[in-house]
Write an enzyme that holds these catalytic residues in place. Structure first.
Site, PDB file in Angstrom:
ATOM      1  CG  ASP A 248      -1.821   1.156   1.328  1.00  0.00           C
ATOM      2  OD1 ASP A 248      -2.452   1.505   0.309  1.00  0.00           O
ATOM      3  OD2 ASP A 248      -1.908   1.760   2.423  1.00  0.00           O
TER       4      ASP A 248
ATOM      5  CG  ASP B 112      -1.880   7.429   0.377  1.00  0.00           C
ATOM      6  OD1 ASP B 112      -0.870   8.015  -0.045  1.00  0.00           O
ATOM      7  OD2 ASP B 112      -2.954   7.369  -0.266  1.00  0.00           O
TER       8      ASP B 112
END
Length: 222
Positions: free
Chosen positions: A7, A9
């Site tokens: 991922d 953020d």
């Protein structure tokens, strides 16, 4: 070869790039400061709570991009990288990526944020493969404000990861080890699909789930 998915953020960078891009547009006067900031903050709160409608949010985000020519957007994004993203890059995250690269793993970032915002960030992190929400482009390469395909969030990340691997003639089962690093409970579907899930800088909900499942917890930004 192993597989390492990340991922973006709050996982590889200690901020939410989509939210910060919106705040950047407010600061430079590109959007109405009160209305946009209010809606941007409301969507971010929904994301944190796990109640965000990804299609509704992406239509908001991409609709905002569609109001400006691509040349202007690209110039603004250059400033955004210099003022917001590059100062936030952390050596601990770069070292984690390099470790997987040095081991010869197949690496990709998979993010719910749209490709316009995240592609330059992936390049800055040294990652070639990016799976992101895809804005529709017209014949001139301008953003139309519409989303192509389904969102790259929640269960959609599993679908997009499988589709991306299929373009390489592979599935998750073809790797001795498959890693996914994420900070959010929104990513539990893909975390549950890999052999080595890693709760990375996890929020409270993911931390609780990881502890219950016996998943490792990695804190990159302490």
């Amino acid at each position: 070869m192993n597989l390492a998915l990340f991922d973006l953020d709050h996982t590889l960078i200690p901020l939410d790039s989509d939210y910060e891009w919106g705040q950047f547009l407010v600061r430079i006067g590109a959007v109405d400061p009160e209305d946009f900031a209010r809606r941007n903050a409301a969507f971010y709160a929904q994301y944190e709570a796990g109640t965000l409608d990804p299609v509704e949010y992406l239509e908001f985000a991409l609709g905002t991009l569609a109001r400006f020519p691509r040349s202007q957007l690209d110039a603004w994004h250059g400033r955004f990288m210099d003022e917001v993203i590059r100062p936030a890059l952390r050596q601990s995250a770069l070292d984690l990526l390099r470790r997987h690269q040095d081991e010869g793993d197949l690496i990709a970032i998979i993010t719910a944020t749209n490709r316009f915002v995240t592609e330059p960030i992936a390049r800055a992190l040294g990652v070639d493969n990016l799976i992101a929400a895809e804005p529709e482009l017209d014949a001139q390469g301008e953003i139309t404000g519409k989303l192509r395909g389904i969102p790259t969030s929640g269960p959609g990340k599993v679908i997009h990861a499988n589709d991306w691997l299929a373009t390489r003639g592979k599935t998750l089962r073809d790797f001795g080890r498959s890693y996914f690093y994420s900070d959010s409970q929104n990513d539990i579907p893909l975390l549950s699909a890999v052999t080595h899930p890693v709760a990375t800088n996890p929020n409270a909900l993911l931390r609780a789930h990881a502890l219950a499942q016996g998943w490792p917890i990695l804190n990159l930004f302490e």
